[in-house]
Design an enzyme around this catalytic site. Sequence first.
Site, short mmCIF file in Angstrom:
data_model
loop_
_atom_site.label_atom_id
_atom_site.label_comp_id
_atom_site.label_asym_id
_atom_site.label_seq_id
_atom_site.Cartn_x
_atom_site.Cartn_y
_atom_site.Cartn_z
N GLY A 93 -13.97 -23.86 13.72
CA GLY A 93 -13.76 -23.69 12.28
C GLY A 93 -12.96 -22.43 11.99
N GLY A 131 -11.83 -19.79 8.32
CA GLY A 131 -11.98 -19.53 6.89
C GLY A 131 -11.32 -18.22 6.53
N GLY A 170 -12.24 -15.29 8.86
CA GLY A 170 -11.87 -15.34 10.27
C GLY A 170 -12.09 -16.71 10.86
N VAL A 226 -14.35 -19.37 13.70
CA VAL A 226 -15.66 -19.62 14.31
C VAL A 226 -15.43 -20.37 15.62
CG1 VAL A 226 -17.93 -20.66 14.05
CG2 VAL A 226 -16.76 -19.74 12.04
N LYS A 267 -18.48 -15.75 15.25
CA LYS A 267 -17.58 -15.59 14.10
C LYS A 267 -16.70 -14.39 14.38
CE LYS A 267 -17.05 -16.11 9.28
NZ LYS A 267 -17.27 -17.30 8.52
N ASP A 294 -22.19 -16.18 -1.17
CA ASP A 294 -21.39 -17.41 -1.13
C ASP A 294 -22.26 -18.60 -0.75
OD1 ASP A 294 -19.10 -18.91 -1.49
OD2 ASP A 294 -18.28 -18.49 0.49
#
Length: 498
Positions: free
Chosen positions: A18, A20, A23, A25, A39, A133
């Site tokens: 992943g 975002g 940064g 993952v 992460k 978040d």
Amino acid sequence: MSESWQLGSRYVLERRIGAGAMGQVWAGRDVDGRPLAFKLLRPEMADDPTVVARFLQERNLLVNLRSPHVIRVHDLVVEGPRLAIVMDYIGGPSLRGLLQQRGNLPPAEVASLGSRIAAGLAAVHGAGVLHRDLKPENVLLDETPNGLEPKLADFGIASLAVTATGHVGTANVIGTPQYLAPELGDGLPSGRASDLYALGITLYEMACGIVPFSSDSPVALLRMHADHAPGRPDGMPDELWHLVAALMAKNPGDRPDDASAVAAQLADMVPRFAGMPAPAPLHASPPTRLIGSALPTSGSSPETVSDDDDESTSHRRSIALGVGLVVGLCLVALVAWLLLRDTGSEQTKAKPSATTSSSTTRAQPTVVPLSSRLAGSEAEKNSATIDGRDFDDAVVARDLTPPTCTRPVRFTLDGEFTQMELLAGFNARPNPSGDTGAVVVRLDGDTKQTVNFSSEKAKALSLDVTGVRSLVLELRAQRCSPQDHQSIALAEGKLRRQ
């Protein structure tokens, strides 16, 4: 990168799973073969010793946080240009994936999962951390013999966001607009109440399959959070609706202030909701109700008005309008009589009317495009495409060049305006490269806020600029070579004044 590589002396990263705004993952393992997730925070964060120091200060706080409803953080690693958070690897779906698969959930399941999400939030708050978040994407579901176990992820990471001066900022962090509390949309600091507002939005979406407020414009969406009461979805039990409405109160002081108490309330609802089917998922948000700038007070939240209350209110409003009409006609007759009686000149009689008209005009808010106040040559007014939407009146940065990859864009306000709103994002080309960017806001030289975004997602900003003479928006890109960089644009920029 797809090949395995070493992190420190204990960890091997095997594949990226992943990415975002903060940064990437990765999935990997430690030297004992235990599966873990990693992460990797943005590389530029490691260049600032203040950020590294704060990162290390957070280590004990995060590593010692223990809850069955929170992803466990095992380690924080600083290695050269890399800052990495080492945490549990969860192979199950996220809550977002579950909702995409099923649409929405039965009330008992909403209460059960929601109770454990709230318990995780209570543990995070108890450790002195804010989530900032909370949304279905950041709730991972661990597949256990007893069913799906929700676990909060990405908590506290927002507190490591970098401000314009390179120092860590913890107050003005903008999250995801659909889940953003009204006070955050106004640029105020976040708190536990802001996390609980996001929990209310998440419960609402779990129950009916859609968030209460939706708009193609992030700026308009922020105003809906501030000015509209959510519509009640069909099929949501009274008890659940009253709690959700309280969590979504406009005034932070009117929301429940203890996530553990919310968890207990939801847990108590589970047996009472047993056997209730999930209603048909909604494909459009229920009609909302404009409440203006008035904030709900404790014990009388406008979000929980019943149908009977609406009918009674409508009846009272009709009576009030009728009385107001009669009074208004009487006042008109009185003014006309006074004017006819006045023996002064026509010029004298006209002055009060002109003064009244001028005063009324000044009372109306004036909205001008941000691009009209552009100063200097760092940017230009041009068309742009942000998040797949086309804008004709955007401000596009010029010449972001290595090594700084920044451009300060200046606007002259001269103290004339009270509020600024804008949408910031990459002026996207096809096949976005996954870059990250930021807009740093400086008002009369003082840094006020930093908004981070990725090439896949723009961010909205609303800020008080009362009395401000000079506005500088510093545009930053992670990369700025001609091959990789996508120019940054500011769209839907508006300035308001009374």
